[in-house]
Motif scaffolding. Structure first.
Motif, PDB file in Angstrom:
ATOM      1  N   LEU A  93       0.692  -1.375  -0.162  1.00  0.00           N
ATOM      2  CA  LEU A  93      -0.039   0.015   0.084  1.00  0.00           C
ATOM      3  C   LEU A  93       1.176   1.131   0.236  1.00  0.00           C
ATOM      4  O   LEU A  93       0.082   2.495  -0.238  1.00  0.00           O
ATOM      5  N   LYS A  94       2.022   0.964   0.177  1.00  0.00           N
ATOM      6  CA  LYS A  94       3.124   2.084   0.150  1.00  0.00           C
ATOM      7  C   LYS A  94       3.466   2.794  -1.027  1.00  0.00           C
ATOM      8  O   LYS A  94       4.760   3.083  -1.258  1.00  0.00           O
ATOM      9  N   GLY A  95       3.486   1.606  -2.269  1.00  0.00           N
ATOM     10  CA  GLY A  95       4.206   1.588  -3.010  1.00  0.00           C
ATOM     11  C   GLY A  95       5.665   0.762  -3.752  1.00  0.00           C
ATOM     12  O   GLY A  95       5.744   0.876  -4.467  1.00  0.00           O
ATOM     13  N   VAL A  96       5.931  -0.140  -1.729  1.00  0.00           N
ATOM     14  CA  VAL A  96       6.500  -0.907  -2.210  1.00  0.00           C
ATOM     15  C   VAL A  96       6.511  -1.653  -2.780  1.00  0.00           C
ATOM     16  O   VAL A  96       5.620  -2.596  -2.614  1.00  0.00           O
ATOM     17  N   LYS A  97       7.651  -2.330  -3.846  1.00  0.00           N
ATOM     18  CA  LYS A  97       7.495  -3.601  -4.366  1.00  0.00           C
ATOM     19  C   LYS A  97       8.231  -4.832  -4.003  1.00  0.00           C
ATOM     20  O   LYS A  97       9.176  -4.331  -3.426  1.00  0.00           O
ATOM     21  N   LEU A  98       7.737  -6.274  -3.914  1.00  0.00           N
ATOM     22  CA  LEU A  98       8.051  -7.054  -2.664  1.00  0.00           C
ATOM     23  C   LEU A  98       8.277  -8.446  -4.340  1.00  0.00           C
ATOM     24  O   LEU A  98       7.217  -9.093  -4.639  1.00  0.00           O
ATOM     25  N   GLU A  99       9.166  -8.833  -3.773  1.00  0.00           N
ATOM     26  CA  GLU A  99       9.366  -9.920  -4.390  1.00  0.00           C
ATOM     27  C   GLU A  99      10.068 -11.036  -3.599  1.00  0.00           C
ATOM     28  O   GLU A  99      10.864 -10.820  -3.085  1.00  0.00           O
ATOM     29  N   ALA A 100       9.131 -12.358  -3.321  1.00  0.00           N
ATOM     30  CA  ALA A 100       9.624 -13.721  -2.582  1.00  0.00           C
ATOM     31  C   ALA A 100       9.681 -14.547  -3.056  1.00  0.00           C
ATOM     32  O   ALA A 100       8.376 -14.728  -3.846  1.00  0.00           O
ATOM     33  N   ASN A 101      10.278 -15.691  -3.287  1.00  0.00           N
ATOM     34  CA  ASN A 101      10.602 -17.081  -3.038  1.00  0.00           C
ATOM     35  C   ASN A 101       9.804 -17.763  -1.570  1.00  0.00           C
ATOM     36  O   ASN A 101       9.990 -17.333  -0.473  1.00  0.00           O
ATOM     37  N   GLY A 102       9.022 -18.537  -2.365  1.00  0.00           N
ATOM     38  CA  GLY A 102       8.246 -19.420  -1.067  1.00  0.00           C
ATOM     39  C   GLY A 102       7.628 -20.971  -1.222  1.00  0.00           C
ATOM     40  O   GLY A 102       7.911 -21.259  -2.662  1.00  0.00           O
ATOM     41  N   VAL A 103       7.496 -21.495  -0.267  1.00  0.00           N
ATOM     42  CA  VAL A 103       6.779 -23.328  -0.151  1.00  0.00           C
ATOM     43  C   VAL A 103       6.115 -22.867   0.498  1.00  0.00           C
ATOM     44  O   VAL A 103       5.401 -22.074   1.779  1.00  0.00           O
ATOM     45  N   ASP A 104       5.057 -23.438  -0.078  1.00  0.00           N
ATOM     46  CA  ASP A 104       3.728 -24.244   1.048  1.00  0.00           C
ATOM     47  C   ASP A 104       3.321 -24.954   1.228  1.00  0.00           C
ATOM     48  O   ASP A 104       3.829 -26.331  -0.100  1.00  0.00           O
TER      49      ASP A 104
END
Length: 125
Positions: A93-104
């Motif tokens: 919501l602040k305009g910060v881009k996030l990229e993350a690898n993950g696992v469920d």
């Protein structure tokens, strides 16, 4: 009931996330489902139980990241357990881009997801 979950099931679950379709998403979950987040105040992150709590927790991902997408997914099913690997991309919501690898990591029961446990890596600047 014997587990009938396959990779297509997890592909459809992932598609519901990317469509931001909460009703479709919850149709994959048992009534007594459990969701454990990647971050929170405990070693397991935060834990949400039951349809109402899990629904609100799932929806919060789209509130915090309105353009959230889980990309490049690979899915695996091993009897009553499964894994989905993915790359999360979103703008907060602040305009910060996030990229993350993950696992469920999933536990299945009665042909649905009983437990969704999330693990995530992300870039820290």
């Amino acid at each position: 009931m014997k587990n009938t979950i396959d990779i297509k099931f997890l592909e459809n679950f992932s598609a519901a996330w990317n469509a931001h379709d909460i009703d479709a998403l919850m149709s994959f979950m048992t009534d007594d489902c459990i969701f454990e987040t990647a971050a929170g105040g405990h070693a397991y992150g935060n834990r949400f139980t039951g349809h109402e709590q899990v629904r609100k927790a799932f929806e919060s991902a789209w509130i915090q990241f309105p353009d959230a997408q889980w990309l490049d997914a690979n899915h695996y099913v091993f009897g009553d357990n499964g894994i989905s690997e993915w790359r999360f991309c979103g703008t907060d919501l602040k305009g910060v881009k996030l990229e993350a690898n993950g696992v469920d990591v999933f536990t299945f029961k009665d042909g649905k997801i009983f437990k969704k446990n999330v693990f995530r890596k992300q870039v820290v600047s």
